[in-house]
Design an enzyme around this catalytic site. Structure first.
Site, PDB file in Angstrom:
ATOM      1  N   ARG A  51      25.258  65.819  21.363  1.00 47.66           N
ATOM      2  CA  ARG A  51      26.432  66.147  22.162  1.00 47.66           C
ATOM      3  C   ARG A  51      26.026  66.286  23.617  1.00 47.66           C
ATOM      4  O   ARG A  51      24.864  66.439  23.944  1.00 47.66           O
ATOM      5  CB  ARG A  51      27.064  67.451  21.650  1.00 47.66           C
ATOM      6  CG  ARG A  51      27.744  67.236  20.307  1.00 47.66           C
ATOM      7  CD  ARG A  51      28.119  68.541  19.650  1.00 47.66           C
ATOM      8  NE  ARG A  51      29.059  69.287  20.452  1.00 47.66           N
ATOM      9  CZ  ARG A  51      29.070  70.616  20.555  1.00 47.66           C
ATOM     10  NH1 ARG A  51      28.177  71.337  19.920  1.00 47.66           N
ATOM     11  NH2 ARG A  51      29.958  71.222  21.296  1.00 47.66           N
ATOM     12  N   ARG A  70      27.571  80.082  25.477  1.00 44.25           N
ATOM     13  CA  ARG A  70      26.135  80.434  25.474  1.00 44.25           C
ATOM     14  C   ARG A  70      26.042  81.951  25.546  1.00 44.25           C
ATOM     15  O   ARG A  70      26.699  82.538  26.410  1.00 44.25           O
ATOM     16  CB  ARG A  70      25.405  79.881  26.713  1.00 44.25           C
ATOM     17  CG  ARG A  70      25.489  78.416  26.897  1.00 44.25           C
ATOM     18  CD  ARG A  70      24.722  77.660  25.812  1.00 44.25           C
ATOM     19  NE  ARG A  70      25.344  76.370  25.611  1.00 44.25           N
ATOM     20  CZ  ARG A  70      25.121  75.313  26.357  1.00 44.25           C
ATOM     21  NH1 ARG A  70      24.258  75.375  27.336  1.00 44.25           N
ATOM     22  NH2 ARG A  70      25.746  74.187  26.134  1.00 44.25           N
ATOM     23  N   LYS A 116      17.811  75.482  16.625  1.00 42.58           N
ATOM     24  CA  LYS A 116      18.727  74.497  16.047  1.00 42.58           C
ATOM     25  C   LYS A 116      18.136  73.818  14.820  1.00 42.58           C
ATOM     26  O   LYS A 116      17.054  73.241  14.865  1.00 42.58           O
ATOM     27  CB  LYS A 116      19.043  73.457  17.125  1.00 42.58           C
ATOM     28  CG  LYS A 116      20.108  72.500  16.711  1.00 42.58           C
ATOM     29  CD  LYS A 116      21.123  72.366  17.801  1.00 42.58           C
ATOM     30  CE  LYS A 116      21.932  71.120  17.658  1.00 42.58           C
ATOM     31  NZ  LYS A 116      22.954  71.028  18.686  1.00 42.58           N
TER      32      LYS A 116
HETATM   33  C1  BTN Z   1      24.224  67.670  18.646  1.00 42.56           C
HETATM   34  O1  BTN Z   1      23.869  67.421  19.795  1.00 42.56           O
HETATM   35  O2  BTN Z   1      24.217  68.816  18.206  1.00 42.56           O
HETATM   36  C2  BTN Z   1      24.713  66.557  17.741  1.00 42.56           C
HETATM   37  C3  BTN Z   1      23.572  65.777  17.177  1.00 42.56           C
HETATM   38  C4  BTN Z   1      24.012  64.648  16.291  1.00 42.56           C
HETATM   39  C5  BTN Z   1      22.864  63.760  15.883  1.00 42.56           C
HETATM   40  C6  BTN Z   1      23.261  62.768  14.833  1.00 42.56           C
HETATM   41  S1  BTN Z   1      21.887  61.975  14.081  1.00 42.56           S
HETATM   42  C7  BTN Z   1      22.951  60.866  13.277  1.00 42.56           C
HETATM   43  C8  BTN Z   1      24.023  60.494  14.274  1.00 42.56           C
HETATM   44  N1  BTN Z   1      23.592  59.398  15.106  1.00 42.56           N
HETATM   45  C9  BTN Z   1      23.450  59.757  16.377  1.00 42.56           C
HETATM   46  O3  BTN Z   1      23.071  59.007  17.289  1.00 42.56           O
HETATM   47  N2  BTN Z   1      23.760  61.040  16.515  1.00 42.56           N
HETATM   48  C10 BTN Z   1      24.174  61.634  15.280  1.00 42.56           C
END
Ligand code: BTN
Length: 339
Positions: A125, A328, A190
């Site tokens: 994100r 946050r 995380k």
């Molecule tokens: C975040 O930033 O918290 C979200 C992360 C999401 C990662 C997943 S991995 C599978 C899918 N493909 C991506 O490129 N991103 C999501």
């Protein structure tokens, strides 16, 4: 081709160069070159004269059949397709491209699933990268059609986070929290992230892409440039689950919960979600998409029936929606006055 070699080596036992070359019908020099590509994936390999090559630990690679057989038959019929890749830029970018080019047409309320052992351009994100080393974590995207319009989907990403938490709790991964809307944390680190993307008509028929990254047994060396505190299942529970079983369980839980969400909205999940609310009662500051302070400070009071964040500010209880701002915790929670 080096992925075929990897499959032969996945058992973690010694295999002679000669046997590998014969099985793959290539020269010993090709095997040697492939071995160096396996090293490049961040996997540790031993080579011992007279014995051959061996991975330092067995690899539990994704397998179509193993995933499907671990999903109960009545839920399995809700899966349109599962595509497995050894390496992909991003499971979400790939799925989005399939939908946009109309190579993929989602069938009713069935799920399309794309998973990869490694992502070379995984996306998180807020434009962050999602570091995705080979073979040890989960990276997958689930696509599903909705005809409710975007406004009805407010609590959707919270429900997905809850589905993952339910499955992890059943697998003895305890002490988890969800940071609104959908970050899964353990001791403020995380464990999993969810990236929700939507294409189609925002007021009518839309296709929702749910991208999930879950750290299972991450090698710290391959995660060295992750820009936030992170943790994996192995660290929390002391054991490494079977990845095929785990993804099957997550898909099964998602199928059930998405159908329930579609029928009745977020309200049925609200209390359970709040049990895992990592920020409840804490002072937070909301940050914008670009991680800038929004100037809004307040105490987290949970979520409303749609899954929007409730914050006690100086103005009273205010409601904030997903996608806008992200909370946050403030460092010195005692010293800050809500506004
Ligand atoms: C975040 O930033 O918290 C979200 C992360 C999401 C990662 C997943 S991995 C599978 C899918 N493909 C991506 O490129 N991103 C999501």
């Amino acid at each position: 081709m080096h992925f075929k070699l990897l499959k032969l080596l996945a058992d973690g036992k010694f295999h002679s160069g000669e046997m590998l070359a014969n099985t793959l019908q290539v020269s010993r020099t090709s095997i040697w070159k492939m071995i160096s590509r396996i090293h490049d994936l961040g996997l540790e390999l031993h080579s011992v004269k007279g014995k051959g090559y061996k991975l330092s630990e067995p690899l539990d690679l994704f397998d179509h059949e193993s995933i499907l057989k671990n999903i109960p038959a009545d839920l399995r019929v809700k899966i349109q397709d599962i595509k497995i890749f050894q390496s992909l830029d991003s499971t979400s970018s790939y799925t989005m491209e399939l939908l946009r080019s109309r190579e993929l047409n989602l069938e009713g309320n069935r799920l399309f699933v794309c998973l990869a052992e490694q992502q070379t351009a995984g996306r998180g994100r807020r434009g962050r990268p999602w570091i995705s080393p080979f073979g040890h974590n989960l990276y997958f995207t689930v696509a599903r059609e909705f005809n409710t319009g975007l406004s009805e989907l407010e609590g959707f990403s919270l429900v997905i986070a809850l589905a993952i938490v339910r499955v992890l709790e059943r697998n003895k991964v305890h002490g988890l929290g969800i940071k609104w809307p959908n970050d899964i944390l353990w001791q403020e680190k995380k464990l999993a992230g969810i990236l929700l993307e939507i294409t189609g008509d925002p007021t009518g028929l839309s296709q929702v892409l749910i991208g999930i990254g879950l750290n299972i047994n991450a090698n710290p060396q391959s995660m060295f440039n992750v820009d936030q505190p992170w943790v994996d299942i192995k660290t929390i529970s002391g054991s490494v689950p079977d990845r095929n079983k785990l993804i099957a369980e997550i898909l099964a839980e998602m199928i059930k919960m998405i159908d329930e969400f579609e029928a009745g909205g977020f309200v049925a999940f609200k209390d359970e979600w709040e049990d895992f609310d990592a920020l409840k009662g804490r002072q937070v500051e909301l940050k914008t998409h670009t991680n800038q302070p929004s100037g809004i400070l307040g105490k987290v009071m949970g979520v409303n029936k749609q899954g929007a964040l409730l914050l006690q500010t100086k103005e009273g209880i205010e409601t904030f929606h997903g996608g806008e701002l992200s909370p946050r915790p403030v460092q010195n929670e005692q010293g800050n006055q809500p506004r």
